[in-house]
Every structure is written in C-alpha cells, then in structure tokens.
Write a protein that holds these residues in place. Structure first.
Motif, PDB file in Angstrom:
ATOM      1  N   VAL A  44       6.260  95.662 -14.668  1.00  0.00           N
ATOM      2  CA  VAL A  44       6.281  96.506 -15.981  1.00  0.00           C
ATOM      3  C   VAL A  44       4.981  96.646 -16.775  1.00  0.00           C
ATOM      4  N   MET A  45       4.185  95.287 -16.672  1.00  0.00           N
ATOM      5  CA  MET A  45       2.868  95.341 -17.118  1.00  0.00           C
ATOM      6  C   MET A  45       1.816  96.013 -16.664  1.00  0.00           C
ATOM      7  N   ALA A  46       1.912  96.335 -15.478  1.00  0.00           N
ATOM      8  CA  ALA A  46       0.932  97.198 -14.757  1.00  0.00           C
ATOM      9  C   ALA A  46       1.315  98.645 -14.979  1.00  0.00           C
ATOM     10  N   ALA A  47       2.680  99.080 -15.468  1.00  0.00           N
ATOM     11  CA  ALA A  47       3.122 100.258 -15.561  1.00  0.00           C
ATOM     12  C   ALA A  47       2.614 100.509 -16.970  1.00  0.00           C
ATOM     13  N   ALA A  48       2.630  99.475 -17.931  1.00  0.00           N
ATOM     14  CA  ALA A  48       2.171  99.813 -19.359  1.00  0.00           C
ATOM     15  C   ALA A  48       0.662 100.122 -19.383  1.00  0.00           C
ATOM     16  N   TYR A  49      -0.229  99.465 -18.527  1.00  0.00           N
ATOM     17  CA  TYR A  49      -1.523  99.428 -18.528  1.00  0.00           C
ATOM     18  C   TYR A  49      -1.847 100.905 -17.800  1.00  0.00           C
ATOM     19  N   ALA A  50      -1.141 101.393 -16.686  1.00  0.00           N
ATOM     20  CA  ALA A  50      -1.359 102.558 -16.105  1.00  0.00           C
ATOM     21  C   ALA A  50      -1.209 103.748 -17.308  1.00  0.00           C
ATOM     22  N   ALA A  51       0.222 103.582 -17.950  1.00  0.00           N
ATOM     23  CA  ALA A  51       0.301 104.566 -19.017  1.00  0.00           C
ATOM     24  C   ALA A  51      -0.954 104.618 -19.961  1.00  0.00           C
ATOM     25  N   PHE A  52      -1.402 103.459 -20.284  1.00  0.00           N
ATOM     26  CA  PHE A  52      -2.750 103.399 -21.268  1.00  0.00           C
ATOM     27  C   PHE A  52      -3.901 103.936 -20.563  1.00  0.00           C
ATOM     28  N   SER A  53      -4.023 103.994 -19.402  1.00  0.00           N
ATOM     29  CA  SER A  53      -5.156 104.303 -18.643  1.00  0.00           C
ATOM     30  C   SER A  53      -5.211 105.957 -18.382  1.00  0.00           C
ATOM     31  N   LEU A  54      -4.150 106.371 -17.624  1.00  0.00           N
ATOM     32  CA  LEU A  54      -3.989 107.559 -17.136  1.00  0.00           C
ATOM     33  C   LEU A  54      -3.429 108.563 -18.233  1.00  0.00           C
ATOM     34  N   VAL A  55      -2.626 108.005 -18.983  1.00  0.00           N
ATOM     35  CA  VAL A  55      -1.928 109.130 -19.963  1.00  0.00           C
ATOM     36  C   VAL A  55      -2.310 108.429 -21.428  1.00  0.00           C
ATOM     37  N   PRO A  56      -3.400 108.482 -21.855  1.00  0.00           N
ATOM     38  CA  PRO A  56      -3.639 107.935 -23.409  1.00  0.00           C
ATOM     39  C   PRO A  56      -2.875 108.527 -24.423  1.00  0.00           C
TER      40      PRO A  56
END
Length: 266
Positions: A207-219
C-alpha cells in the motif's frame, strides 16, 4: 540387633500415630467447626471483588500492549512534524508523507493485535470469562483508539504548521490506513498464524509503495481537485476494514474448531 530394635520401635510409634490420626476430631470440634462455617456463610460478603466490566477489561488490556508500540507511534508523529518544519516540503510531498506514515501505524500495532495466535494461547483464552473474542475485540479497541490519536496528529500537522488544506490531509492519510487495515485483517483471517504477520507487513508495504507510485507517476492524483476521489477511496476502504474486522471477530467467536479450520492457529 540394636538396629532391628530401633526400626521396630519406630514402626510401633508410626502405627500409634496413624491410629490416632484416623480417629479424627471429636464430635464437639466438628459441631463447632460447622457452626462457624454456617455463621460465616450467613454474613454479607466483606470486601468481595466486583465482577470486572468489559470497559474495565478493555482498559486493562492497554497494560499488555508493549511500550515499543507507543514509542513507535510517537516516532511517526514526530517524523510528520519534522517534515512540516523542514520548510521546503511541498503540500503534495506532505500528502504522500501523511499517507505513508498513516499506513505505518498498522505495521506498528499488528504484532500486538495477533499476539494470542503468535503465542498460541487462544485455547487458554477460550476458557476465561473474557474469552478469545473479548481479548481480540479489546485489543482492537485499544490499538484503534491509539491509531486514531496518531492519525489525528499526523493529519493536523500540515494544516496547523503550514496552513494546508485539512480535508485533503485527512483523506490522503485515511485511504492508505484503512486499505492497510482491511488487507491485513483478510490475511489474518485466512492465513496460518505463522504467515499472517509477515503477509500483513507485506500488504502494508505494498500500500505504501502504491501511494508512492501514484505520487511519482500520476502527480495529479495528489492535486487539490482530486481530494473528493480520495474521500471516496477512504470511505470504501473504511467500510471494507470494518467488514473484515467483524468477520475476524466472528471467526474467533465461532470457537476453537472454527478458528483452527480457518488456519489461524496453524
């Protein structure tokens, strides 16, 4: 010869002693004892302990939560405050941080929530007045209340220190937290106790990684306009977490056979 006579004398003395013991107390002593017992039974209970209420039992369970849990929760709050005080953190960065730290609170409390299964004392708890379900519910309440306090501090850090939007801060933190809770409870209910904890950790890290991915890939996912979408995710994940908590407690309430068949004890 003297040794044999000594043994004979000891034997005679022991036989005389045991004959006297078998005689028991006389009738007067028995009557006096019986009268004393009846008199004591007729008196109101003096200083008798009152049965503990469930609220008192929940409060007592807080003593069994390891101090490391409280220390780790304070560390998460301190980390969020430090990020806010650095000064060069953008609102989106703080939104990501609040979500990651909120999910981390699940990692902090999960071992103590599952301590009964980990220590294999569930069977013993079933024999108590407050059984395994009561213990699980009490720990869920204690850890849930402490998580609420931690989440509140994390959520309010950016609005109070930097004037950020409190609603966006709330939903960005709650969505990862409830998703972590729900997934971990599913794994706890369906997996063996030896695997539930590491899998729960893995789910929360995902879940943490998904949050970071959303932050990085879909600002734009962390833009102000997307706050209501986060609110929908948070509400859905909260409902999912509540459903899974009820299912987990129901599995425990079903008894040792049901708990064992669900692989929780293996």
């Amino acid at each position: 010869m003297s040794g044999e006579m000594g043994k004979r004398e000891v034997e005679l003395l022991l036989r005389a002693h045991y004959r006297a013991e078998r005689g028991g107390p006389d009738a007067d002593a028995k009557a006096a004892t019986l009268a004393a017992v009846r008199a004591e039974a007729a008196l109101p209970a003096r200083g008798a302990a009152q049965p503990m209420s469930f609220a008192g039992f929940v409060a007592a369970q807080a003593r069994f939560i390891r101090p490391q849990v409280w220390a780790a929760q304070l560390a998460l709050v301190a980390a969020m405050v430090a990020l806010c005080l650095i000064g060069d953190s953008a609102p989106r960065d703080l939104s990501l941080a609040s979500g990651v730290l909120a999910a981390a609170t699940v990692l902090v409390g999960l071992p103590d929530l599952l301590s009964s299964a980990a220590n294999r004392v569930a069977e013993l708890e079933y024999a108590c007045r407050f059984d395994s379900r009561a213990v699980a519910l009490a720990r869920l309440i204690v850890l849930g209340c402490s998580d609420v306090a931690v989440l509140t501090a994390i959520v309010l850090s950016a609005p109070l220190l930097l004037g950020a939007d409190p609603f966006a801060s709330l939903v960005h933190a709650c969505a990862p937290y409830f998703l972590s809770c729900a997934g971990a409870l599913v794994l706890v209910r369906r997996c063996p106790s030896s695997q539930a904890l590491p899998l729960g950790f893995a789910w929360t890290l995902l879940v943490m990684a998904a949050a970071y991915a959303a932050f990085s890939l879909v600002p734009d996912a962390y833009a102000q306009a997307s706050a209501w979408a986060w609110a929908l995710v948070a509400a859905a994940s909260a409902a999912w977490a509540a459903r899974e908590a009820r299912a987990w407690l129901g599995c425990i309430a079903g008894g040792l056979d049901k708990l064992a068949s669900s692989s929780t004890l293996r």
